[in-house]
Write an enzyme that holds these catalytic residues in place. Sequence first.
Site, PDB file in Angstrom:
ATOM      1  N   ASP A 297     -32.297  30.003 -42.539  1.00 55.16           N
ATOM      2  CA  ASP A 297     -32.967  28.869 -41.920  1.00 55.16           C
ATOM      3  C   ASP A 297     -32.821  27.684 -42.876  1.00 55.16           C
ATOM      4  OD1 ASP A 297     -34.644  27.064 -40.735  1.00 55.16           O
ATOM      5  OD2 ASP A 297     -36.463  28.273 -40.903  1.00 55.16           O
TER       6      ASP A 297
ATOM      7  N   ASP B 220     -42.383  25.174 -26.964  1.00 57.29           N
ATOM      8  CA  ASP B 220     -42.186  25.622 -28.345  1.00 57.29           C
ATOM      9  C   ASP B 220     -43.477  26.301 -28.840  1.00 57.29           C
ATOM     10  OD1 ASP B 220     -41.204  25.845 -31.001  1.00 57.29           O
ATOM     11  OD2 ASP B 220     -40.025  24.027 -30.780  1.00 57.29           O
TER      12      ASP B 220
ATOM     13  N   ASP C 189     -36.483  32.158 -31.807  1.00 59.77           N
ATOM     14  CA  ASP C 189     -36.147  31.261 -32.911  1.00 59.77           C
ATOM     15  C   ASP C 189     -36.464  31.999 -34.219  1.00 59.77           C
ATOM     16  OD1 ASP C 189     -35.552  29.018 -34.373  1.00 59.77           O
ATOM     17  OD2 ASP C 189     -37.215  27.805 -33.627  1.00 59.77           O
TER      18      ASP C 189
ATOM     19  N   ASP D 223     -31.310  23.265 -36.148  1.00 60.26           N
ATOM     20  CA  ASP D 223     -32.028  22.009 -36.370  1.00 60.26           C
ATOM     21  C   ASP D 223     -31.118  20.911 -36.885  1.00 60.26           C
ATOM     22  OD1 ASP D 223     -34.119  23.532 -35.538  1.00 60.26           O
ATOM     23  OD2 ASP D 223     -35.019  23.783 -37.522  1.00 60.26           O
TER      24      ASP D 223
END
Length: 951
Positions: A292, A438, A551, A626
């Site tokens: 990430d 989300d 995610d 992202d």
Amino acid sequence: MATFTERMGPVLLFWLGLCLSGTWAVDKGNFKTCDQSAFCKRQRAITPGESPYRALLETMELTNTKLTLQLINDNNKVRLLLELYRLQGNITRVKINELKPLKPRYEVPDVLIREPPTEPLSLLSQDENGVVLSLGAESQRVIVSARPFRLDIVEGRDVLMSLNSRGLLGFEHLRMRKDTFSYKVTSTVASVWDNIKRVFSSSQADPEADNKEATDPPSQVETTKEEEEKVEDGMWEETFKSHTDSKPNGPSAVSLDFSLPGVEHVYGIPEHADTLKLKTTDGDPYRLYNLDVFQYELYNPMALYGSVPVMLAHNAQRTTGIFWLNAAETWVDISSNTAGKTVFGKMLDYVQGSSETPQTDVRWISESGIIDVFLMLGPTPREVFSQYASLTGTQAFPPLASLGYHQCRWNYNDQEDVRAVDAGFDEHDIPYDFIWLDIEHTDGKRYFTWDPHKFASPKEMLQGLMDKKRKMVAIVDPHIKVDTNYKIHNEIRSRGFYIKNKDGADYEGWCWPGSAGYPDFTRPDMRAWWAGQFAYDQYEGSMENLYTWNDMNEPSVFNGPEVTMHKDALHGSWEHRDMHNLYGFYVQMATAQGLIERSGGVERPFVLTRAVFAGSQRLGAVWTGDNAAEWDHLKISIPMCLSLGLVGISFCGADVGGFFKSPSSELLVRWYQTGAYQPFFRAHAHLDTPRREPWLFGPENTALIREAVRQRYTFLPYWYQLFYHAYQTGEPVMRPLWVEYPQDPATFALDDEFLLGRDLLVHPVTEEGARGVTAYLPGKDEVWFDIHTFQKHNGVQNLYIPVTMSSIPVFQRGGSIIPRKLRVRRSSACMEDDPYTLYVALDNRRTAEGELYIDDGHTFNFEKREFIHRKFSFTNNVLSSVNLEPDAQFTTKSWVERIIILGASKPSKITLRTADDQENQLEFDFDASMSVLTIRKPGMNAGADWTMTLQ
Ligand SMILES: *[C@@H]1O[C@H](CO)[C@@H](O)[C@H](O)[C@H]1NC(C)=O
């Protein structure tokens, strides 16, 4: 509350620090370089040309399907076992493991769709220097050289690929730790050993056959105790920043070099934010380790969220591929003897006769596991796709609606917000299929729950969407809040499903909910349980139009090393180290299984994932994580999705508009125009960014965005057919030009334009203030029609196209027929029965072909052959529709309402003949200036046979 803030403190500070730091840049110091990764540094230090490995030819055994041979490392006398198989369809598999490892080494499960079928191998010749085998029925051979060990795969007189030709094979055998070699240690090892045997005998069909050698008492110790082994830093323990990786198994890396003669272009090994053509790695190698990465930087080889260890090599004669089946942290070095030479330099070499054959060399380095590599020998790009698909499967066939437009943001605040955004689309006449929620939709980041105030009646909300034939996606992440009032946590804990830390307690890390556990998705029983949580009676508030987004499944651990899980965490008896890159694959697998099971196996799932591995294409869609609202991020979305497509993962998209920061209205419009022609089309934005629904940028920009989204919807029949094809063949939906023009070197490095299938060429506008773009139109005999003006252009040329803000250049290939639906409505489901318009673009021989695929759009009934698959062809002034798969059955209400023929001449009459021999004269218009013939209301059912004659 006090304890909550106390516990959340470090996480909040961590994120605030990053968010407020202002400048856009990844904090590189958070992530390892090869030098900071002990195994990478050790393996990269192996000097070329001094391979200690020798093949012991006297140990060779050859059966009809398999060659086995021992290799010995002359420095330490440790023996390896090489297995070589010829697989069906021009694939050679090479496995190298320790002959007698101290305990089993990890072999990646669940990624191959089956044990690959083999083809016969036969011995051609043998002497003391080596052996030559013939591979299958083709004219391919493999040459095994004994000293040093080396493999060459040869076809005719061409060497296709060489292994260990630079002598970089490295295989760190498992060993006892010297300084603690004592009874205590051996007894621990012995009990671990018993455990492993137990695990193996319960999870493998035939443990004895596979692990016979391995389950013998460890004898290696005797031999290795003798030699003087250098114990280096990082072999038994390694510290990065504040994290120490205990390495109970010691060094276990594997590495191997491959030489690709004649190759100057290699591709693949996603995910990296880099060009399509991979670069030589003068600095760090490309890294494959699912991470990430906050604010990732472009044009570098750093690891990102996904890892697909597959590389394609291409030149004008041949395409090949290397699939390195290893799920541990992996680094890939690329070097080339022509790197850095200019075209002029290469020409100079040529005229001076000093040119050597271009060659690319690659070296793969993994931290643990075994060497298990599939050499896919092509020879064409299509054959490589099919070879790879035969190993890992093809793209899941998605529900039609998921090919429409998706509206997402972190976060839609509450039900009223969802209702208002949904209404906004109707008010502004913009179609969409899915609205997304989300993490804030949950009750305190407890997945499978809803915030009791903001989303008090989720079913009402979902019903409201269903009434408009629209759908929703809600996020379900794999980090589970440690909270004894949370059912999901309690069940996972009581069933022992959490990953364990090195001491055997449940692993805990920080993530969105604060302290979180991570379910062990490698366990089939855990996955079955997880899948069960999606049942309508388990997942409260869910309905059949609610789908899922996974995610943070690298997995992301905010306070872990490199923001991920400790490598010494335990999945049963395996370390996280062994299978890190597989974790996200398993999360998506379990989730997709859940969505299938909740409908009793009827409905196709839709699951979006951030982390991927080889085989993830079977499970759903992926996005590039992202990104940022910057022009360069728009530009990089093209090579990032092309690279994923080349390794089977077609259903790829980037956050439209950019996740971090705020786009200018120009960037936003350009991003919609690009996203409309990329497979997964979703707008998304960070919590801290101003709202950016399509109508918030003034009427002019609203109109431009509306037009981009509507264009997407008109092409849905083509998208759907491309995905059906990808599901059948493994060919990428979005593809680089060289896939279709493999002999044209001018296409080899292009990544600012791409093809959708064979027939649409898209050149997005990715520069601010652009007045025009130069598109490369390939194909010596091709013609390309601008889809907006119908202007015809010849290939091969670099065509300068002036652009306004209204659209980006898109061309339809002459020779193709593309079905579209021009009556755009609220959502794809609302357009189900709408009529088709066929766009027939004629080539220089005045012919064209195309396909149409129709089914119910959402169930697995297509597997029972409930679909329509038509082929259209235009030749000798006759356009016809024939059934491509006559044993398939489906009926549609859709009919053909219009046919537009580009590059046509004017007929005097047009006669339609239907299957029942009826003949009708059809009305038409002809635009002589553009050579466009429009046939109005021909009226046939889209599933019917017919011919149409132009006289
Ligand atoms: C295998 O390779 C040969 C020669 O390169 C080629 O002719 C053949 O079509 C290939 N077969 C498959 C199934 O890819």
